[in-house]
Scaffold this active site. Structure first.
Site, short mmCIF file in Angstrom:
data_model
loop_
_atom_site.label_atom_id
_atom_site.label_comp_id
_atom_site.label_asym_id
_atom_site.label_seq_id
_atom_site.Cartn_x
_atom_site.Cartn_y
_atom_site.Cartn_z
N THR A 12 -26.90 46.90 -44.88
CA THR A 12 -27.17 48.06 -45.14
C THR A 12 -27.10 49.55 -43.93
OG1 THR A 12 -29.61 47.21 -45.83
CG2 THR A 12 -30.01 49.00 -44.80
N GLY A 46 -35.44 44.47 -51.52
CA GLY A 46 -36.44 44.70 -50.02
C GLY A 46 -36.68 45.58 -49.82
N THR A 76 -33.43 48.29 -40.33
CA THR A 76 -32.62 46.90 -40.93
C THR A 76 -33.13 45.61 -40.82
OG1 THR A 76 -30.44 46.08 -41.33
CG2 THR A 76 -31.00 47.85 -39.39
N1 ASP Z 1 -33.72 45.55 -44.65
C1 ASP Z 1 -32.09 45.29 -46.22
C2 ASP Z 1 -32.72 44.11 -47.56
O1 ASP Z 1 -33.08 43.06 -47.22
C3 ASP Z 1 -31.20 44.04 -45.73
C4 ASP Z 1 -30.93 44.11 -44.20
O2 ASP Z 1 -30.66 45.66 -43.61
O3 ASP Z 1 -29.12 43.16 -44.13
O4 ASP Z 1 -33.27 44.63 -48.78
#
Ligand code: ASP
Length: 381
Positions: free
Chosen positions: A205, A235, A256
């Site tokens: 992300t 998410g 993230t």
């Molecule tokens: N937060 C993001 C999600 O859960 C994934 C990430 O940040 O790596 O979709």
């Protein structure tokens, strides 16, 4: 006696001046980007860091030209969405049925305006679609088919899922699908089942926070989510207060990490609420506290980038690594002649980037050379 008193008080004043921390100087404008908090394998570490620097500079260009924090965030995130090293736009990870579903959010801290999209499949730049939602509708979040058809309506270039899928995303999917519930296994220590997906795989992300010369703060986040997620899963990233939040009087945050954990504790808003309650005295500790709280309460790991209303840039994470790049600009460039009589333009920028807590300093000089060449119509960066 009087002399002694005067000299000792002068000495004291001098010592205080030397040893007390210098007050934080407020930058004229500043930007920070992240390319995700996770394991970041050594094989893509350099590409990740360089991608973050380039994105930070894209946003910086906007701010330097007097553009708004919102435009800087969009420009920086667009750059990250173009880069296959990151899980956003081109390079997004695959869902369980081998599709691509992207989420994004942008928020303007000046007026609380927000736009977000979720489960989008037809555009390369979900952050731009989110900005269209913010600027062109009375809604804050549009999902799925509705978001895809809105993207057509506003004239965004349409892409097919195949145009977004990279070999990196395919390889990651093939490996990760052997590990069942990757959404939990990757970031959540409580529900992680053994064995965990291979650490050398993964990409992540992206997000950005900027403060412009008027003191306006904006934040944005864009993601393909987590590999092998259920189709339709949303998410934290496009959820206000979880994936991002911005208010000029406190600061801006992009997050993230494990989406389900971030959502449960409203990580972005909880960072800013802590900073507001502590009267901004120690924003860094507030963010550390919010991340630790998330780990304590729901066993989730993640990362945060923040710019406070004072222009202080903070980055922190509870995962093994996180990649960030930042530029704080303190004054106008000042041309001067060096000893050989050559005119040099010195930029008063503080630039740091890295994938560990110890950050490397970097220079915007190379980019600025290209920038001035481009202004003269010579190079595209
Ligand atoms: N937060 C993001 C999600 O859960 C994934 C990430 O940040 O790596 O979709």
């Amino acid at each position: 006696m009087a002399t002694l008193f005067i000299s000792s008080s002068l000495g004291y004043a001098l010592l205080t001046k030397i040893f007390s921390p210098s007050p934080v100087k407020r930058p004229k404008f500043a930007i920070v980007v992240h390319g995700g908090a996770y394991n970041i394998s050594d094989s893509i570490a350099e590409a990740t860091e360089m991608g973050c620097r380039k994105a930070a500079f894209k946003g910086y260009e906007k701010l330097y030209a007097g553009g708004s924090a919102i435009d800087a965030v969009e420009a920086a995130v667009n750059e990250l969405e173009n880069n296959e090293v990151f899980d956003a736009g081109y390079g997004s990870v695959l869902t369980r049925d081998e599709g691509v579903e992207m989420d994004a959010i942008i928020m303007d801290g000046q007026n609380y305006r927000t736009g977000a999209v979720a489960c989008v499949t037809s555009v390369k730049h979900p952050i731009t679609l989110a900005k269209h939602v913010m600027e062109g509708t009375s809604h804050t979040l549009i999902v799925g088919k509705g978001a895809d058809s809105f993207s057509k309506q506003v004239g965004m270039p349409q892409v097919k899922v195949e145009d977004l899928v990279t070999q990196i995303a395919r390889d990651e999917f093939e490996k990760f699908r052997e590990y069942g519930d990757t959404v939990d296994n990757v970031f959540n220590s409580l529900s992680a089942k053994e064995p965990q997906p291979p650490q050398e795989l993964g990409h992540d992300t992206v997000g950005c926070v900027a403060i412009d010369e008027n003191g306006n703060i904006a934040a944005g986040t864009s993601t393909g989510g987590i590999t092998n997620k259920m189709p339709g899963r949303v998410g934290d990233s496009p959820l206000l207060g979880s994936g991002c939040y911005a208010e000029n009087c406190v600061g801006g945050v992009s997050t993230t990490g494990h989406g389900e954990s971030i959502t449960k504790v409203l990580l972005a808003k909880s960072c800013l609420d802590r900073i507001a309650a502590a009267s901004k005295s120690n924003a860094r500790e507030c963010i550390r506290d919010a991340l630790q709280d998330m780990q304590r309460k729901v066993s989730g790991c993640g990362g945060v980038i923040c710019i406070s209303s004072d222009g202080e840039i903070i980055t922190d994470y509870s995962t093994p690594r996180m990649c960030t790049a930042q530029i704080a600009h303190f004054q106008e460039p000042t041309p001067y002649k060096n000893s050989r009589g050559k005119v040099i333009t010195s930029f008063s920028n503080r630039c740091y980037s890295g994938i560990e807590r110890e950050k490397n300093t970097w220079s915007t000089h190379d980019f600025e050379q290209k920038l001035s060449a481009r202004v003269k119509g010579k190079v595209d960066i």
